[in-house]
Motif scaffolding. Structure first.
Motif, PDB file in Angstrom:
ATOM      1  N   MET A  82       0.791  -1.186   0.089  1.00  0.00           N
ATOM      2  CA  MET A  82      -0.061  -0.162   0.014  1.00  0.00           C
ATOM      3  C   MET A  82       0.992   1.241   0.090  1.00  0.00           C
ATOM      4  N   LYS A  83       0.396   2.047  -1.004  1.00  0.00           N
ATOM      5  CA  LYS A  83       1.308   3.469  -0.594  1.00  0.00           C
ATOM      6  C   LYS A  83       1.088   4.253   0.392  1.00  0.00           C
ATOM      7  N   THR A  84       2.145   4.455   1.168  1.00  0.00           N
ATOM      8  CA  THR A  84       2.017   5.399   2.269  1.00  0.00           C
ATOM      9  C   THR A  84       1.220   6.991   2.055  1.00  0.00           C
ATOM     10  N   ILE A  85       0.310   7.058   2.955  1.00  0.00           N
ATOM     11  CA  ILE A  85      -0.103   8.438   2.986  1.00  0.00           C
ATOM     12  C   ILE A  85       0.606   9.583   3.487  1.00  0.00           C
ATOM     13  N   PRO A  86       1.074  10.638   2.965  1.00  0.00           N
ATOM     14  CA  PRO A  86       1.872  11.453   3.991  1.00  0.00           C
ATOM     15  C   PRO A  86       0.897  12.147   5.007  1.00  0.00           C
ATOM     16  N   HIS A  87       1.766  12.265   5.854  1.00  0.00           N
ATOM     17  CA  HIS A  87       1.240  13.218   7.084  1.00  0.00           C
ATOM     18  C   HIS A  87       1.554  14.562   7.267  1.00  0.00           C
ATOM     19  N   VAL A  88       0.924  15.677   7.437  1.00  0.00           N
ATOM     20  CA  VAL A  88       1.489  16.849   7.798  1.00  0.00           C
ATOM     21  C   VAL A  88       1.000  17.215   9.293  1.00  0.00           C
ATOM     22  N   LEU A  89       2.226  17.628  10.037  1.00  0.00           N
ATOM     23  CA  LEU A  89       2.043  18.045  11.422  1.00  0.00           C
ATOM     24  C   LEU A  89       1.567  19.539  11.380  1.00  0.00           C
ATOM     25  N   VAL A  90       0.643  19.940  12.011  1.00  0.00           N
ATOM     26  CA  VAL A  90       0.172  21.296  12.009  1.00  0.00           C
ATOM     27  C   VAL A  90       0.387  21.538  13.780  1.00  0.00           C
ATOM     28  N   VAL A  91       1.030  22.838  13.714  1.00  0.00           N
ATOM     29  CA  VAL A  91       1.331  23.563  14.923  1.00  0.00           C
ATOM     30  C   VAL A  91       0.539  24.614  15.116  1.00  0.00           C
ATOM     31  N   ALA A  92      -0.474  24.655  15.817  1.00  0.00           N
ATOM     32  CA  ALA A  92      -1.363  25.864  15.528  1.00  0.00           C
ATOM     33  C   ALA A  92      -2.176  25.972  16.944  1.00  0.00           C
ATOM     34  N   GLY A  93      -3.123  26.820  16.959  1.00  0.00           N
ATOM     35  CA  GLY A  93      -4.145  27.147  17.805  1.00  0.00           C
ATOM     36  C   GLY A  93      -5.579  26.658  17.548  1.00  0.00           C
ATOM     37  N   SER A  94      -6.198  26.191  18.527  1.00  0.00           N
ATOM     38  CA  SER A  94      -7.534  25.679  18.339  1.00  0.00           C
ATOM     39  C   SER A  94      -8.634  26.820  18.355  1.00  0.00           C
ATOM     40  N   ASP A  95      -9.758  26.745  17.601  1.00  0.00           N
ATOM     41  CA  ASP A  95     -10.608  27.690  17.279  1.00  0.00           C
ATOM     42  C   ASP A  95     -12.004  27.032  17.756  1.00  0.00           C
ATOM     43  N   SER A  96     -12.726  27.504  18.853  1.00  0.00           N
ATOM     44  CA  SER A  96     -13.940  26.624  19.179  1.00  0.00           C
ATOM     45  C   SER A  96     -15.230  26.973  18.219  1.00  0.00           C
ATOM     46  N   SER A  97     -14.983  27.714  17.439  1.00  0.00           N
ATOM     47  CA  SER A  97     -16.166  28.085  16.264  1.00  0.00           C
ATOM     48  C   SER A  97     -15.867  27.195  15.218  1.00  0.00           C
ATOM     49  N   GLY A  98     -14.789  26.719  14.942  1.00  0.00           N
ATOM     50  CA  GLY A  98     -14.308  25.850  13.925  1.00  0.00           C
ATOM     51  C   GLY A  98     -13.978  26.612  12.460  1.00  0.00           C
ATOM     52  N   GLY A  99     -14.038  28.206  12.926  1.00  0.00           N
ATOM     53  CA  GLY A  99     -13.797  28.932  11.404  1.00  0.00           C
ATOM     54  C   GLY A  99     -12.275  29.309  10.990  1.00  0.00           C
ATOM     55  N   ALA A 100     -11.363  28.731  11.818  1.00  0.00           N
ATOM     56  CA  ALA A 100     -10.277  29.068  11.845  1.00  0.00           C
ATOM     57  C   ALA A 100      -9.374  28.005  12.435  1.00  0.00           C
ATOM     58  N   GLY A 101      -7.929  28.333  12.503  1.00  0.00           N
ATOM     59  CA  GLY A 101      -7.103  27.607  13.372  1.00  0.00           C
ATOM     60  C   GLY A 101      -6.933  26.001  13.100  1.00  0.00           C
ATOM     61  N   ILE A 102      -6.788  25.170  13.755  1.00  0.00           N
ATOM     62  CA  ILE A 102      -6.298  23.780  13.397  1.00  0.00           C
ATOM     63  C   ILE A 102      -7.466  23.033  12.816  1.00  0.00           C
ATOM     64  N   VAL A 103      -8.907  23.470  13.162  1.00  0.00           N
ATOM     65  CA  VAL A 103      -9.979  22.947  12.404  1.00  0.00           C
ATOM     66  C   VAL A 103      -9.843  23.130  10.820  1.00  0.00           C
ATOM     67  N   ARG A 104      -9.642  24.473  10.347  1.00  0.00           N
ATOM     68  CA  ARG A 104      -9.391  24.679   8.917  1.00  0.00           C
ATOM     69  C   ARG A 104      -8.112  23.773   8.579  1.00  0.00           C
ATOM     70  N   ASP A 105      -7.424  23.723   9.367  1.00  0.00           N
ATOM     71  CA  ASP A 105      -5.873  23.039   8.879  1.00  0.00           C
ATOM     72  C   ASP A 105      -6.371  21.629   8.404  1.00  0.00           C
ATOM     73  N   ILE A 106      -6.983  20.957   9.290  1.00  0.00           N
ATOM     74  CA  ILE A 106      -7.313  19.579   9.309  1.00  0.00           C
ATOM     75  C   ILE A 106      -8.574  19.520   7.972  1.00  0.00           C
ATOM     76  N   GLU A 107      -9.186  20.182   7.911  1.00  0.00           N
ATOM     77  CA  GLU A 107     -10.133  20.244   6.744  1.00  0.00           C
ATOM     78  C   GLU A 107      -9.643  20.237   5.463  1.00  0.00           C
ATOM     79  N   THR A 108      -8.488  21.121   5.587  1.00  0.00           N
ATOM     80  CA  THR A 108      -7.784  21.329   4.168  1.00  0.00           C
ATOM     81  C   THR A 108      -7.064  20.398   3.964  1.00  0.00           C
ATOM     82  N   LEU A 109      -6.350  19.924   4.875  1.00  0.00           N
ATOM     83  CA  LEU A 109      -5.547  18.663   4.706  1.00  0.00           C
ATOM     84  C   LEU A 109      -6.187  17.467   4.113  1.00  0.00           C
ATOM     85  N   ALA A 110      -7.382  17.142   4.868  1.00  0.00           N
ATOM     86  CA  ALA A 110      -8.172  15.972   4.127  1.00  0.00           C
ATOM     87  C   ALA A 110      -8.703  16.125   3.020  1.00  0.00           C
TER      88      ALA A 110
END
Length: 242
Positions: free
Chosen positions: A1-29
């Motif tokens: 199986m081809k290895t799926i790359p990982h990106v390490l995100v170093v960032a703050g959380s945003d409880s609204s989900g509009g920015a920060g690490i939530v946006r990062d994870i959505e984008t990477l996905a």
């Protein structure tokens, strides 16, 4: 199986989900990349503003990074909110142990609503971190603060290059005109422009999105200009969906 790359995100959380690490994870996905995380700060946010910020202890940020790097095949690192000079120093120590991993730094200084997300005394430390990064992605207000020279955008960007940045992508979202133009500056190379039609929509977290999209493409091995072009197109498509 081809290895799926990982990106390490170093960032703050945003409880609204509009920015920060939530946006990062959505984008990477969206790019088919897996995310590992190191939380630098916990913020209490709505879409209207930041109500509270708790910075995570710097040694705990470093521990999260090292755990992620030991657990997964990290192919790129995206850095967002760092909050304090002590956190920046802790992050720099970890990056020094992994110089071959490309790093994209979105220099988060203030929230969209105007709340400071980096302490004023941490700006110099942030500038020192630039030498550990493949790309720094300031918007126009951030560029002015970081460069501290009231001259042209090109002069300001090249000031950051002289300070140690390997490449600077100046985001043009705060400018005027029919197009939103981002400009990539690299040492001893001609600047490259990436334009898209300017839309009337507004959306939080676009800086997080762009930097994470670049990191995702770097994780797949794209050259930097190609990664920027694909990231720019991704953000534009997201704007059109709003």
């Amino acid at each position: 199986m081809k290895t799926i790359p990982h990106v390490l995100v170093v960032a703050g959380s945003d409880s609204s989900g509009g920015a920060g690490i939530v946006r990062d994870i959505e984008t990477l996905a969206a790019f088919g990349v897996k995310a590992s995380v190191a939380i630098t700060a916990v913020t209490v946010q709505t879409h209207q503003g930041v109500e509270h910020v708790d910075a995570v202890a710097p040694d705990r940020v470093a521990q999260q990074m090292r755990a992620s790097l030991s657990a997964n095949p990290i192919a790129a690192i995206k850095i967002g909110m760092l909050a304090t000079s002590a956190t920046i120093a802790a992050v720099a120590q970890v990056l020094a142990d992994h110089p071959d991993i490309p790093v994209v730094l979105d220099p988060v200084l203030v929230s969209t609503s105007g709340r400071a997300l980096l302490l004023p005394d941490a700006t110099d430390a942030l500038l020192e971190l630039f030498s550990s990064c493949m790309l720094v992605t300031p918007n126009l207000p951030e560029l002015l603060v970081l460069a501290a020279v009231p001259r042209s955008v090109a002069d300001q960007a090249r000031t950051l290059l002289a300070a140690g940045a390997k490449a600077v992508l100046v985001k043009g979202g705060h400018a005027n005109g029919m197009e939103a133009i981002d400009i990539l500056f690299q040492p001893e190379q001609a600047e490259q422009s990436f334009a898209s039609p300017r839309l009337t929509a507004t959306m939080r977290g676009t800086g997080c999105m762009l930097a994470s999209a670049v990191a995702a493409r770097l994780a797949f091995g794209d050259p930097l200009p190609a990664a920027v072009a694909l990231a720019k197109a991704f953000v534009y498509d997201k704007f059109r969906e709003t």
